[in-house]
Motif scaffolding. Structure first.
Motif, PDB file in Angstrom:
ATOM      1  N   HIS A   7     -66.965 -73.888 -71.012  1.00  0.00           N
ATOM      2  CA  HIS A   7     -67.218 -73.348 -69.869  1.00  0.00           C
ATOM      3  C   HIS A   7     -67.874 -72.148 -70.189  1.00  0.00           C
ATOM      4  O   HIS A   7     -68.871 -71.679 -69.268  1.00  0.00           O
ATOM      5  CB  HIS A   7     -65.494 -72.749 -69.431  1.00  0.00           C
ATOM      6  N   ALA A   8     -67.922 -71.312 -71.334  1.00  0.00           N
ATOM      7  CA  ALA A   8     -68.895 -70.474 -71.916  1.00  0.00           C
ATOM      8  C   ALA A   8     -70.353 -71.002 -71.827  1.00  0.00           C
ATOM      9  O   ALA A   8     -71.065 -70.155 -71.547  1.00  0.00           O
ATOM     10  CB  ALA A   8     -68.399 -70.145 -73.283  1.00  0.00           C
ATOM     11  N   VAL A   9     -70.462 -72.183 -72.389  1.00  0.00           N
ATOM     12  CA  VAL A   9     -71.770 -72.701 -72.570  1.00  0.00           C
ATOM     13  C   VAL A   9     -72.350 -72.918 -71.121  1.00  0.00           C
ATOM     14  O   VAL A   9     -73.363 -72.614 -70.602  1.00  0.00           O
ATOM     15  CB  VAL A   9     -71.800 -73.882 -72.922  1.00  0.00           C
ATOM     16  N   ARG A  10     -71.646 -73.581 -70.130  1.00  0.00           N
ATOM     17  CA  ARG A  10     -71.907 -73.603 -68.643  1.00  0.00           C
ATOM     18  C   ARG A  10     -72.333 -72.284 -67.984  1.00  0.00           C
ATOM     19  O   ARG A  10     -73.107 -72.074 -67.295  1.00  0.00           O
ATOM     20  CB  ARG A  10     -70.586 -74.310 -67.999  1.00  0.00           C
ATOM     21  N   ARG A  11     -71.249 -71.153 -68.239  1.00  0.00           N
ATOM     22  CA  ARG A  11     -71.624 -70.003 -67.684  1.00  0.00           C
ATOM     23  C   ARG A  11     -73.019 -69.475 -68.173  1.00  0.00           C
ATOM     24  O   ARG A  11     -73.851 -68.973 -67.348  1.00  0.00           O
ATOM     25  CB  ARG A  11     -70.385 -68.938 -68.037  1.00  0.00           C
ATOM     26  N   ALA A  12     -73.305 -69.562 -69.661  1.00  0.00           N
ATOM     27  CA  ALA A  12     -74.345 -68.993 -70.007  1.00  0.00           C
ATOM     28  C   ALA A  12     -75.644 -69.907 -69.430  1.00  0.00           C
ATOM     29  O   ALA A  12     -76.751 -69.373 -69.169  1.00  0.00           O
ATOM     30  CB  ALA A  12     -74.529 -69.202 -71.701  1.00  0.00           C
ATOM     31  N   ARG A  13     -75.295 -71.178 -69.451  1.00  0.00           N
ATOM     32  CA  ARG A  13     -76.427 -71.726 -68.657  1.00  0.00           C
ATOM     33  C   ARG A  13     -76.773 -71.617 -67.196  1.00  0.00           C
ATOM     34  O   ARG A  13     -77.951 -71.595 -66.742  1.00  0.00           O
ATOM     35  CB  ARG A  13     -76.155 -73.343 -68.713  1.00  0.00           C
ATOM     36  N   THR A  14     -75.974 -71.310 -66.544  1.00  0.00           N
ATOM     37  CA  THR A  14     -76.003 -71.072 -64.986  1.00  0.00           C
ATOM     38  C   THR A  14     -76.463 -69.607 -65.020  1.00  0.00           C
ATOM     39  O   THR A  14     -77.260 -69.442 -63.785  1.00  0.00           O
ATOM     40  CB  THR A  14     -74.645 -71.495 -64.426  1.00  0.00           C
ATOM     41  N   SER A  15     -76.210 -68.873 -65.575  1.00  0.00           N
ATOM     42  CA  SER A  15     -76.501 -67.339 -65.564  1.00  0.00           C
ATOM     43  C   SER A  15     -78.029 -66.901 -65.863  1.00  0.00           C
ATOM     44  O   SER A  15     -78.763 -66.090 -65.413  1.00  0.00           O
ATOM     45  CB  SER A  15     -75.483 -66.397 -66.054  1.00  0.00           C
ATOM     46  N   THR A  16     -78.555 -67.751 -66.903  1.00  0.00           N
ATOM     47  CA  THR A  16     -79.855 -67.492 -67.453  1.00  0.00           C
ATOM     48  C   THR A  16     -80.805 -68.584 -67.241  1.00  0.00           C
ATOM     49  O   THR A  16     -81.968 -68.455 -67.743  1.00  0.00           O
ATOM     50  CB  THR A  16     -79.677 -67.080 -68.913  1.00  0.00           C
ATOM     51  N   GLY A  17     -80.479 -69.629 -66.514  1.00  0.00           N
ATOM     52  CA  GLY A  17     -81.458 -70.778 -66.601  1.00  0.00           C
ATOM     53  C   GLY A  17     -81.014 -71.656 -67.456  1.00  0.00           C
ATOM     54  O   GLY A  17     -80.488 -71.596 -68.439  1.00  0.00           O
ATOM     55  N   PRO A  18     -81.444 -72.972 -67.128  1.00  0.00           N
ATOM     56  CA  PRO A  18     -81.071 -74.069 -68.046  1.00  0.00           C
ATOM     57  C   PRO A  18     -81.698 -74.170 -69.483  1.00  0.00           C
ATOM     58  O   PRO A  18     -80.671 -74.296 -70.468  1.00  0.00           O
ATOM     59  CB  PRO A  18     -81.497 -75.387 -67.475  1.00  0.00           C
ATOM     60  N   ASN A  47     -82.542 -71.458 -71.360  1.00  0.00           N
ATOM     61  CA  ASN A  47     -82.443 -70.236 -72.041  1.00  0.00           C
ATOM     62  C   ASN A  47     -81.235 -70.106 -72.447  1.00  0.00           C
ATOM     63  O   ASN A  47     -80.492 -69.635 -73.505  1.00  0.00           O
ATOM     64  CB  ASN A  47     -82.699 -69.082 -71.451  1.00  0.00           C
ATOM     65  N   GLY A  48     -80.277 -70.798 -71.640  1.00  0.00           N
ATOM     66  CA  GLY A  48     -78.737 -70.658 -71.614  1.00  0.00           C
ATOM     67  C   GLY A  48     -78.377 -71.357 -72.679  1.00  0.00           C
ATOM     68  O   GLY A  48     -77.413 -71.247 -73.791  1.00  0.00           O
ATOM     69  N   TRP A  49     -78.969 -72.633 -72.907  1.00  0.00           N
ATOM     70  CA  TRP A  49     -78.592 -73.547 -74.108  1.00  0.00           C
ATOM     71  C   TRP A  49     -79.118 -73.009 -75.142  1.00  0.00           C
ATOM     72  O   TRP A  49     -78.302 -73.017 -76.304  1.00  0.00           O
ATOM     73  CB  TRP A  49     -79.313 -75.010 -73.804  1.00  0.00           C
ATOM     74  N   ARG A  50     -80.080 -72.251 -75.442  1.00  0.00           N
ATOM     75  CA  ARG A  50     -80.443 -71.542 -76.827  1.00  0.00           C
ATOM     76  C   ARG A  50     -79.446 -70.683 -76.950  1.00  0.00           C
ATOM     77  O   ARG A  50     -79.063 -70.309 -78.124  1.00  0.00           O
ATOM     78  CB  ARG A  50     -81.869 -71.096 -76.645  1.00  0.00           C
ATOM     79  N   ARG A  51     -79.089 -69.641 -76.038  1.00  0.00           N
ATOM     80  CA  ARG A  51     -78.216 -68.693 -76.252  1.00  0.00           C
ATOM     81  C   ARG A  51     -76.858 -69.234 -76.901  1.00  0.00           C
ATOM     82  O   ARG A  51     -76.048 -68.558 -77.589  1.00  0.00           O
ATOM     83  CB  ARG A  51     -77.920 -67.861 -75.218  1.00  0.00           C
ATOM     84  N   ALA A  52     -76.429 -70.239 -76.268  1.00  0.00           N
ATOM     85  CA  ALA A  52     -75.145 -71.003 -76.618  1.00  0.00           C
ATOM     86  C   ALA A  52     -75.026 -71.599 -78.166  1.00  0.00           C
ATOM     87  O   ALA A  52     -74.326 -72.037 -78.403  1.00  0.00           O
ATOM     88  CB  ALA A  52     -74.607 -71.866 -75.501  1.00  0.00           C
ATOM     89  N   GLY A  53     -76.304 -71.663 -78.583  1.00  0.00           N
ATOM     90  CA  GLY A  53     -76.591 -72.288 -79.938  1.00  0.00           C
ATOM     91  C   GLY A  53     -76.654 -73.640 -79.960  1.00  0.00           C
ATOM     92  O   GLY A  53     -76.801 -74.390 -80.894  1.00  0.00           O
ATOM     93  N   TRP A  54     -77.223 -74.149 -78.741  1.00  0.00           N
ATOM     94  CA  TRP A  54     -77.508 -75.673 -78.376  1.00  0.00           C
ATOM     95  C   TRP A  54     -79.277 -75.711 -78.446  1.00  0.00           C
ATOM     96  O   TRP A  54     -79.617 -74.930 -77.630  1.00  0.00           O
ATOM     97  CB  TRP A  54     -77.141 -76.306 -77.181  1.00  0.00           C
ATOM     98  N   PRO A  55     -79.854 -76.490 -78.899  1.00  0.00           N
ATOM     99  CA  PRO A  55     -81.256 -76.594 -78.760  1.00  0.00           C
ATOM    100  C   PRO A  55     -81.493 -77.497 -77.635  1.00  0.00           C
ATOM    101  O   PRO A  55     -80.649 -78.160 -77.000  1.00  0.00           O
ATOM    102  CB  PRO A  55     -81.675 -77.551 -80.131  1.00  0.00           C
ATOM    103  N   SER A  56     -82.733 -76.918 -76.785  1.00  0.00           N
ATOM    104  CA  SER A  56     -82.825 -77.843 -75.596  1.00  0.00           C
ATOM    105  C   SER A  56     -82.881 -79.336 -75.684  1.00  0.00           C
ATOM    106  O   SER A  56     -83.666 -79.831 -76.715  1.00  0.00           O
ATOM    107  CB  SER A  56     -83.875 -77.226 -74.910  1.00  0.00           C
ATOM    108  N   GLY A  57     -82.333 -80.041 -74.997  1.00  0.00           N
ATOM    109  CA  GLY A  57     -82.675 -81.413 -74.832  1.00  0.00           C
ATOM    110  C   GLY A  57     -81.773 -82.085 -75.909  1.00  0.00           C
ATOM    111  O   GLY A  57     -81.975 -83.358 -75.862  1.00  0.00           O
ATOM    112  N   THR A  58     -80.772 -81.598 -76.459  1.00  0.00           N
ATOM    113  CA  THR A  58     -79.894 -82.715 -77.479  1.00  0.00           C
ATOM    114  C   THR A  58     -78.595 -82.131 -77.034  1.00  0.00           C
ATOM    115  O   THR A  58     -78.210 -81.388 -76.348  1.00  0.00           O
ATOM    116  CB  THR A  58     -80.323 -81.911 -78.907  1.00  0.00           C
ATOM    117  N   ALA A  59     -77.715 -83.027 -77.610  1.00  0.00           N
ATOM    118  CA  ALA A  59     -76.269 -82.911 -77.294  1.00  0.00           C
ATOM    119  C   ALA A  59     -75.319 -82.312 -78.406  1.00  0.00           C
ATOM    120  O   ALA A  59     -74.288 -82.236 -78.225  1.00  0.00           O
ATOM    121  CB  ALA A  59     -75.709 -84.289 -76.835  1.00  0.00           C
TER     122      ALA A  59
END
Length: 124
Positions: free
Chosen positions: A94-105, A107-119
């Protein structure tokens, strides 16, 4: 050797029979008492053996109960840890989804510790 010897012989046999009967009676009574004592000792031994067997059975049952209680406690701890893990993972999702929806797809992934395009998360 007439009647006097026969009378003496009868008297001797009578005395010997009386004394012999007393000895035989006492011998038989001693034997009976000895058999009663042996039977009582055997019964006490059997009762002790039975009590020891009952004690062993109770101890085995107590060990089984303790094992079941330990196993139950382990299952409870495992179940609690699994639920906490699931709750933490759900909260993280839920935190990752909130971060993703609030800052864009991206940037949110990067802030949550996830590189873009990976699982999988990036190692830190």
């Amino acid at each position: 050797m007439g009647a006097s010897w026969v009378g003496l012989l009868v008297a001797i046999v009578g005395v010997a029979g009386t004394l012999g009967a007393a000895l035989l009676t006492q011998n038989r009574a001693d034997r009976t008492k000895r058999m009663e004592l042996l039977a009582a000792a055997e019964q006490r031994r059997e009762e002790r053996d039975h009590a020891a067997e009952l004690l062993r059975a109770e101890q085995a049952e107590a060990r089984l109960r303790e094992g079941m209680e330990r196993r139950r406690a382990c299952y409870i701890a495992l179940n609690t840890a699994a639920r906490q893990y699931l709750t933490a993972m759900t909260s993280h999702l839920h935190a990752v989804r909130r971060a993703r929806t609030s800052t864009g797809p991206s940037n949110g992934w990067r802030r949550a510790g996830w590189p873009s395009g990976t699982a999988t998360p990036r190692p830190r």
